[in-house]
Write an enzyme that holds these catalytic residues in place. Structure first.
Site, mmCIF file in Angstrom:
data_model
loop_
_atom_site.group_PDB
_atom_site.id
_atom_site.type_symbol
_atom_site.label_atom_id
_atom_site.label_comp_id
_atom_site.label_asym_id
_atom_site.label_seq_id
_atom_site.Cartn_x
_atom_site.Cartn_y
_atom_site.Cartn_z
ATOM 1 N N GLU A 42 14.797 82.027 30.423
ATOM 2 C CA GLU A 42 15.330 80.808 29.826
ATOM 3 C C GLU A 42 15.094 79.599 30.722
ATOM 4 O O GLU A 42 14.707 78.543 30.255
ATOM 5 C CB GLU A 42 16.839 80.960 29.600
ATOM 6 N N ASP A 43 15.359 79.788 32.015
ATOM 7 C CA ASP A 43 15.446 78.628 32.899
ATOM 8 C C ASP A 43 14.220 78.399 33.773
ATOM 9 O O ASP A 43 14.121 77.381 34.443
ATOM 10 C CB ASP A 43 16.667 78.761 33.825
#
Ligand code: MN
Length: 714
Positions: free
Chosen positions: A88-89
């Site tokens: 996600e990051d």
């Protein structure tokens, strides 16, 4: 190689060293070093990122892994926990995780990332249950949920860093969605902590008041607790039992709930003392129970044997409430260490680290065993039934959960399509749907929906349900509405055709339809078992009665007229009659062909080409046959079958398709059969008329590989 000094941000956190030494109590050395690799990988992926609290980001995945480590979960789960936010990051892909840590870990990380993508806005309580189900349904592997719950738990523990309104939103979501999931999976500790933390942020003042009151009361209670504890220990020792006894602190939220639900005062709730007794085996549990019942009198009706009849989530213990000193109620729970483990960790206790080859099959087996054990222990209690009902939906999803563009959730049966969705939203939307957008992308109406899809339906005011939808819709609502619509439409169209057929038959008898009175119609309708003139006309259109016969009955003497002002001799076909007129699938007539009409019972008028082989086979009443002719200015397209024999050359299909498109025709369907040098292709084409078909064929003949072209009739 010379070691380089690491920048301070990539130094191993002290919490990490602590976690790895804890884990070595139940993991092998090589597994711990694998986890250390995952930690370093995640740390470098998140380097430069910080949490709201100012800590380096890696502290979060580390905390999540340590929550799961306390549940003694396997290496794959812990690895995935350390990596759960990298997709996600950071720029790390699923493939990269799979390469480095194996595909089971990549699947787990991917599963957690997918759950993160669901946007939780504020939802009505009614939606919460659907959300819980959807979450569980989307996570095929229960370990994904375990990681997600640990993730949420750590986020809740560090919620203070967020803005107040964000705190409330997250706390509400936790209370409505994540805490019940933890409870359902039997993760008691996580469940209680999530509840208490949510309570804290949802009702800060009530929480603080209760926390202070409990703290104050604890001082007064301490002496009492010590006294009872000593008495219990002494009595169990006399009974010859080796027992571990502890006092239980009540959770703030459960005190609050008891006060609200049972209308009790704080001191009434707090006046109940809880104790837990752990003994080595099942027989000892009952011995301990007997010993305690001889120490303090049991309160009648309060004894529950969850050992003989476990709760559906696997929970086992003996529960009893006793009259303690000064008439104080004492709740005791008696269990074995094994039961204690299940009571604390629930479903996670079945995933406890056991061997290094905890592969997916093993996992499925464990899920299966767990469910099996639930089935076996299914008691007659309605609670268990309800639990199991949910569980079946949750772990063997028979439903999909999809979003409307407004973020509302709809639960649909498995295999539901965009059309089912459209009808589920509203009948009008179903009746007028023409296309769908799934997760922002155009998709055919027949697309099968998957949990988490965001579905938008495109409608057009003139659109109508298509009979072909019946081939793929799965919901009763869609099916019945499409059927109902088609029936009404068929009725209207049949009545129109019936009128034309009748006028033609009357014309042949030189009767002017205008001269037939209402009374005559009414009588005839009654005699034919129809409700009205329109019903009778619809029956005519459907071929239930023959136009010639009906015309003769209507043409009573005295209304006959001479001259040529009667109806046409032939029925003209416009192609816009809808379902009342069908074009025979055997010969597929197109405008320009000379045609014949056949009235088929319950189907209406079927049009054939006059020399269709099927025509000569259909015998019967000559009244069934009608003279028909094409109308003028027909603009719609008709299907026609064309057979090509082509030399088997590279790219020939593309050239054929291009030639067809160039001649302004569409291809509905292609079939190919090759036998070496030549390939036979059959095309279903859309053409306006014979002239158009001739153009298409001319265009095809220009291709050098095409050896033979023919139109297929019959
Ligand atoms: Mn996270």
């Amino acid at each position: 190689m010379r070691a380089r000094a690491l920048p301070s941000s990539s130094a191993t956190l002290p919490e990490a060293s602590f976690l790895f030494s804890e884990l070595s109590s139940y993991l092998k050395r090589e597994e711990v070093s694998e986890l250390q690799n995952a930690y370093l990988f995640s740390q470098s992926a998140h380097s430069g990122q910080f949490r709201k609290s100012g800590e380096p980001y890696i502290s979060h995945p580390l905390a999540v892994a340590s929550i799961l480590g306390k549940l003694r979960l396997d290496t794959q789960t812990l690895t995935a926990a350390l990596l759960h936010d990298v997709m996600e990051d950071t720029h790390i892909s699923k493939a990269e995780i799979s390469d480095r840590f194996g595909s089971p870990v990549a699947e787990l990380v991917d599963g957690v990332s997918k759950l993160d993508k669901i946007e939780f806005q504020t939802h009505a309580d009614a939606q919460a249950e659907n959300f819980r189900k959807m979450l569980l349904a989307m996570a095929r592997d229960v370990r994904v949920i375990l990681i997600k719950l640990a993730d949420r738990l750590h986020n809740m523990r560090t919620l203070e860093a967020m803005r107040p309104e964000k705190r409330r939103r997250i706390a509400r979501e936790t209370m409505e969605i994540y805490a019940p999931i933890a409870n359902r999976l039997g993760l008691n500790n996580i469940y209680q902590e999530l509840q208490d933390l949510s309570f804290h942020y949802l009702f800060p003042t009530r929480y603080r008041v209760l926390a202070n009151a409990t703290k104050a009361a604890r001082g007064n209670r301490r002496e009492m607790v010590r006294m009872i504890l000593d008495a219990i220990k002494q009595r169990l020792k006399v009974a010859g039992l080796d027992a571990e006894v502890s006092g239980r602190e009540k959770q703030l939220y459960s005190i609050y709930k008891k006060m609200v639900e049972k209308h009790l005062t704080f001191s009434e709730v707090l006046d109940i003392y809880g104790f837990r007794v752990i003994v080595k085996d099942v027989p000892s549990c009952y011995v301990a129970l007997g010993a305690l019942h001889s120490l303090y009198n049991p309160i009648p009706g309060k004894f529950k044997d969850y050992i003989a009849i476990p709760k559906a989530n696997g929970y086992q213990s003996l529960h009893s409430t006793l009259w303690g000193p000064y008439g104080t109620p004492i709740e005791v729970q008696i269990r074995t260490p094994e039961m204690h483990r299940i009571a604390e960790a629930g479903v996670a206790s079945h995933w406890l680290y056991k061997s290094s080859d905890a592969d997916l099959n093993d996992l499925h087996m464990k899920t299966h065993q767990w469910l099996q054990s639930l089935l076996e222990t299914l008691s007659d209690s309605t609670d268990s039934l309800e639990f199991l009902e949910h569980l079946k939906v949750d772990l063997f999803p028979g439903e999909v959960y999809v979003f409307t563009p407004q973020g509302k959730i709809l639960a649909l049966p498995k295999e539901s399509t965009a059309v089912d969705f459209a009808y589920a939203v509203h009948t009008d939307i179903g009746d007028c749907c023409v296309a769908a957008k799934i997760n922002g992308e155009n998709a055919p109406l027949r697309t099968v929906l998957r949990s988490g899809d965001r579905v938008e339906i495109v409608t057009a005011s003139h659109a109508k349900p298509n009979p072909a939808w019946l081939n793929y819709v799965v919901t009763g609502k869609a099916r019945s509405h499409i059927r109902r619509f088609l029936k009404t439409m068929q009725y209207e169209e049949s009545a129109k055709l019936g009128e034309r057929l009748l006028n033609q038959a009357l014309g042949a008898l030189r009767v002017d339809p205008q001269t037939i009175g209402a009374a005559q119609w009414e009588k005839l309708a009654r005699d034919s078992g129809a409700k009205s003139k329109k019903d009778l006309l619809a029956d005519l259109g459907l071929g239930k009665h023959l136009p010639a016969v009906v015309a003769r009955r209507l043409a009573t003497p005295g209304v006959s007229v001479d001259g040529t002002n009667g109806a046409n001799d032939v029925i003209t076909i416009l192609g816009t009659e809808g379902m009342a007129v069908q074009f025979a699938k055997c010969c597929r007539p197109i405008p320009g062909d000379s045609i014949l009409g056949f009235i088929k019972k319950d189907q209406g008028l079927v049009i054939h080409i006059h020399d269709c082989p099927a025509v000569s086979k259909i015998k019967g009443n000559p009244d069934n046959w009608l003279d028909v002719a094409w109308g003028k200015d027909i603009t719609r397209h008709f299907e026609v079958s064309v057979k090509l024999m082509v030399a088997n050359e590279r790219g020939v299909l593309a050239r054929v398709a291009a030639a067809i498109a160039e001649a302004g025709s569409n291809i509905d369907n292609v079939g190919m059969e090759g036998d070496g040098v030549y390939t036979t292709m059959t095309f279903m084409l859309q053409v306006r008329n014979r002239h158009h078909l001739a153009q298409v064929m001319r265009s095809l003949r220009r291709i050098s590989e095409v050896a033979k072209i023919s139109r297929m009739k019959g």
